[in-house]
Scaffold this motif. Structure first.
Motif, PDB file in Angstrom:
ATOM      1  N   SER A   1       0.647   0.219 -15.538  1.00  0.00           N
ATOM      2  CA  SER A   1       0.785   0.038 -14.090  1.00  0.00           C
ATOM      3  C   SER A   1       1.967   0.839 -13.565  1.00  0.00           C
ATOM      4  O   SER A   1       3.069   0.766 -14.119  1.00  0.00           O
ATOM      5  N   ILE A   2       1.728   1.588 -12.491  1.00  0.00           N
ATOM      6  CA  ILE A   2       2.756   2.477 -11.936  1.00  0.00           C
ATOM      7  C   ILE A   2       2.760   2.361 -10.416  1.00  0.00           C
ATOM      8  O   ILE A   2       1.698   2.332  -9.787  1.00  0.00           O
ATOM      9  N   VAL A   3       3.954   2.286  -9.824  1.00  0.00           N
ATOM     10  CA  VAL A   3       4.090   2.387  -8.373  1.00  0.00           C
ATOM     11  C   VAL A   3       5.161   3.421  -8.059  1.00  0.00           C
ATOM     12  O   VAL A   3       6.054   3.688  -8.879  1.00  0.00           O
ATOM     13  N   THR A   4       5.070   4.008  -6.896  1.00  0.00           N
ATOM     14  CA  THR A   4       6.065   4.974  -6.429  1.00  0.00           C
ATOM     15  C   THR A   4       6.565   4.503  -5.067  1.00  0.00           C
ATOM     16  O   THR A   4       5.804   4.477  -4.095  1.00  0.00           O
ATOM     17  N   THR A   5       7.828   4.141  -4.995  1.00  0.00           N
ATOM     18  CA  THR A   5       8.391   3.629  -3.750  1.00  0.00           C
ATOM     19  C   THR A   5       9.008   4.784  -2.952  1.00  0.00           C
ATOM     20  O   THR A   5       9.982   5.391  -3.400  1.00  0.00           O
ATOM     21  N   PRO A   6       8.459   5.098  -1.775  1.00  0.00           N
ATOM     22  CA  PRO A   6       8.987   6.232  -0.992  1.00  0.00           C
ATOM     23  C   PRO A   6      10.341   5.906  -0.365  1.00  0.00           C
ATOM     24  O   PRO A   6      10.660   4.744  -0.087  1.00  0.00           O
ATOM     25  N   ASN A   7      11.129   6.934  -0.154  1.00  0.00           N
ATOM     26  CA  ASN A   7      12.452   6.749   0.436  1.00  0.00           C
ATOM     27  C   ASN A   7      12.378   6.199   1.854  1.00  0.00           C
ATOM     28  O   ASN A   7      13.198   5.376   2.268  1.00  0.00           O
TER      29      ASN A   7
ATOM     30  N   LYS B   1       0.805  -1.214   0.000  1.00  0.00           N
ATOM     31  CA  LYS B   1       0.000   0.000   0.000  1.00  0.00           C
ATOM     32  C   LYS B   1       0.841   1.268   0.000  1.00  0.00           C
ATOM     33  O   LYS B   1       0.470   2.278  -0.590  1.00  0.00           O
ATOM     34  N   ALA B   2       2.004   1.214   0.659  1.00  0.00           N
ATOM     35  CA  ALA B   2       2.839   2.411   0.740  1.00  0.00           C
ATOM     36  C   ALA B   2       3.369   2.840  -0.621  1.00  0.00           C
ATOM     37  O   ALA B   2       3.772   3.988  -0.802  1.00  0.00           O
ATOM     38  N   MET B   3       3.377   1.927  -1.595  1.00  0.00           N
ATOM     39  CA  MET B   3       3.894   2.255  -2.928  1.00  0.00           C
ATOM     40  C   MET B   3       2.841   2.903  -3.824  1.00  0.00           C
ATOM     41  O   MET B   3       3.101   3.226  -4.972  1.00  0.00           O
ATOM     42  N   SER B   4       1.638   3.068  -3.323  1.00  0.00           N
ATOM     43  CA  SER B   4       0.540   3.710  -4.070  1.00  0.00           C
ATOM     44  C   SER B   4       0.390   3.153  -5.473  1.00  0.00           C
ATOM     45  O   SER B   4       0.431   3.894  -6.466  1.00  0.00           O
ATOM     46  N   PRO B   5       0.237   1.842  -5.634  1.00  0.00           N
ATOM     47  CA  PRO B   5       0.080   1.284  -6.980  1.00  0.00           C
ATOM     48  C   PRO B   5      -1.173   1.807  -7.669  1.00  0.00           C
ATOM     49  O   PRO B   5      -2.229   1.900  -7.049  1.00  0.00           O
ATOM     50  N   LYS B   6      -1.032   2.154  -8.940  1.00  0.00           N
ATOM     51  CA  LYS B   6      -2.150   2.722  -9.687  1.00  0.00           C
ATOM     52  C   LYS B   6      -2.062   2.310 -11.148  1.00  0.00           C
ATOM     53  O   LYS B   6      -1.030   1.810 -11.610  1.00  0.00           O
TER      54      LYS B   6
END
Length: 531
Positions: free
Chosen positions: A440-446, A105-110
């Protein structure tokens, strides 16, 4: 074949046109939502302004009456544009990934909706406005640039399509090429991001083979030997009227109309009586004199249909009148002896109505599967139990129960074939989706690096396997025999991927806190991980 009313596009100009469309797409000009909406709305008014020209062209090419042209061509496209532009913002909006594991969930998959790119749309002659502009609407909505190739077999309509496109749309993003086989071949030599073709299987195979050379995806809207099945419990009056309508729209030149009828022999006499009555009701002054009955597109198609009828061993029960000079073939009901008759061997694509009496529904379903394979449409008539059985034991691109191809007349319902009848679908939202890539895109926070360290080596002797499984593994809700195991809501919430009830959530939380290091991260950051 009819002579083009607009000149063919010079072959040497086609590579330049295609390159220009690719360049425009690469500039991102067509991606903004407002740009797409503006193009759609301008297209609407161009079609509306040319309704009379569309009616005149369809009469000239196909003998279509004004009502039928509005119903199946201009009015259809106008309504589709309104529906698409009203819903486009919703369709184009990014989506959150469904059923995301807690770990992710923390990677905000969209899912982002990206246009495919520069696309080629090859139209056909039987509905030369709808089946050319219809896919164009979806491509514009998706944000693609488009090369439109109308059918040379309907030259008057092709000229109107060009007039509409050039009057309404941005010429740097939407172009039209006129011509026949040489021009289409030149278009297929170019690299496209999608090819959309409506027509016959023979040409579809050529297009698919060519597209495969560059791994270009295709949508194919083809025809098929579509069966209608009438059981002994069907309303034969409604069946006769509705199937006659389906086979006389556009003089039967409809890829989704029934190709033959399998009817329980007990109700055949009553069905034939109702069919004769319906013909008289629909065309009180005779079919050929009616302004509401179309003509065969050209002499070659006329001769093809006539040959099928001449080679049939069946008996003509109704109709049979022909006039080659007028390209007229009356609705013709033919009783055939078996499923091997010439009228069932190929798609008639004309107003021929072969009827094969059968002893029962079992036989009808067997013949439909043997003859048709995967048709574009299927039309069972009978009671609820019978029609449900037909749908369950056959395959088709679409189906209408107790009517002729109504499913194909609803512009908001996805339309497409399967197997021999095509691949892919369009209409309404499906038109947008067929020209769209779901990216499909995810953003992995630092800040989550501490938690992710479980994936980095070394692994041996570190306990990382146990940690990862505690965070990642889902617990089966079924036993070894494939039976569903009961699990209450409390147990489901508590396990959340852990090995046993009650301990999963606790283990996950403790592990996350220990790895992430509560002292190094804010409470807000850690809390967001569990939302």
């Amino acid at each position: 074949m009819s002579k083009l009313e607009v000149p063919a596009t010079p072959l040497e100009s086609i590579p330049k046109i295609a390159s220009s469309l690719r360049h425009t797409f690469a500039s991102n000009k067509t991606k903004p939502l407002e740009y797409r909406l503006t193009q759609l709305r301008k297209l609407y008014w161009a079609i509306d302004d040319n309704k009379a020209a569309i009616a005149e062209a369809c009469m000239k090419d196909l003998g279509k009456g004004e009502f039928e042209t509005y119903l199946t061509e201009s009015g259809w496209c106008l309504n589709d544009i309104i529906f698409v532009q009203r819903n486009l913002a919703k369709w184009a909006k990014e989506e959150s990934a469904p059923d995301i594991p807690l770990m992710n969930k923390a990677m905000s998959p969209k899912i982002r909706k990206d246009p495919l790119g520069a696309v080629l749309i090859i139209g056909t002659y039987n509905f030369p406005i709808q089946l050319t502009i219809g896919p164009l609407i979806g491509a514009i909505a998706a944000g693609c640039t488009v090369l439109l190739k109308p059918s040379e077999a309907a030259p008057a309509a092709a000229a109107v399509v060009q007039k509409i496109v050039e009057a309404a749309l941005d010429p740097s993003a939407y172009a039209i090429v006129q011509g026949a086989v040489p021009e289409t071949t030149a278009l297929l030599d170019e690299k496209w991001d999608k090819i959309f073709y409506t027509g016959g299987a023979a040409v579809a195979k050529i297009i698919s083979k060519k597209a495969a050379e560059t791994l270009t995806p295709v949508t194919l809207e083809l025809g098929g030997k579509n069966p209608a099945i009438i059981t002994k419990n069907a309303d034969v009056r409604l069946a006769a009227r509705r199937l006659l309508w389906g086979k006389t729209v556009n003089a039967g030149q409809v890829c989704v109309s029934q190709n033959y009828i399998l009817i329980d022999k007990e109700v055949l006499p009553g069905f034939l009586d109702q069919m004769a009555a319906a013909i008289k009701e629909f065309y009180p002054n005779g079919v050929q004199k009616s302004p509401d009955y179309g003509r065969i597109i050209h002499a070659r198609q006329f001769q093809r249909i006539k040959k099928m009828l001449d080679e049939s061993a069946g008996k003509i029960l109704l109709g049979g009148e022909m006039d080659e000079a007028d390209r007229f073939i009356a609705p013709t009901v033919v009783q055939v002896e078996n499923e091997h008759d010439s009228l069932l061997a190929d798609e008639s694509f004309g107003p021929i109505i072969p009827i094969l009496p059968v002893p029962d529904l079992d036989t009808a379903i067997r013949i439909a599967n043997d003859v048709s394979g995967t048709p574009l449409g299927l039309y069972p008539f009978g009671n609820k139990k019978e029609t449900a059985r037909v749908l369950n034991e056959t395959r088709s691109g679409g189906a209408t129960v107790n009517d002729a191809f109504f499913h194909a007349s609803i512009p908001t319902l996805a339309f497409g074939g399967v197997g021999e009848s095509g691949q892919g679908a369009y209409r309404g939202q499906a038109s947008f989706e067929t020209f769209t890539h779901r990216r499909s895109i995810v953003t992995t926070p630092n800040w989550i690096e501490g938690l992710l360290s479980v994936r980095y080596p070394p692994f041996a002797g570190t306990g990382k396997m146990k940690q990862f499984r505690a965070m990642n593994d889902m617990k089966p809700d079924f036993d070894r025999n494939g039976k569903k195991t009961p699990a209450g809501i409390i147990r489901w919430v508590l396990t959340l991927g852990g090995k046993s009830a009650g301990r999963g959530l606790i283990r996950w939380v403790v592990l996350a806190l220990s790895i992430a290091g509560y002292q190094r991260y804010t409470g807000k950051e850690i809390t967001s991980l569990f939302r």
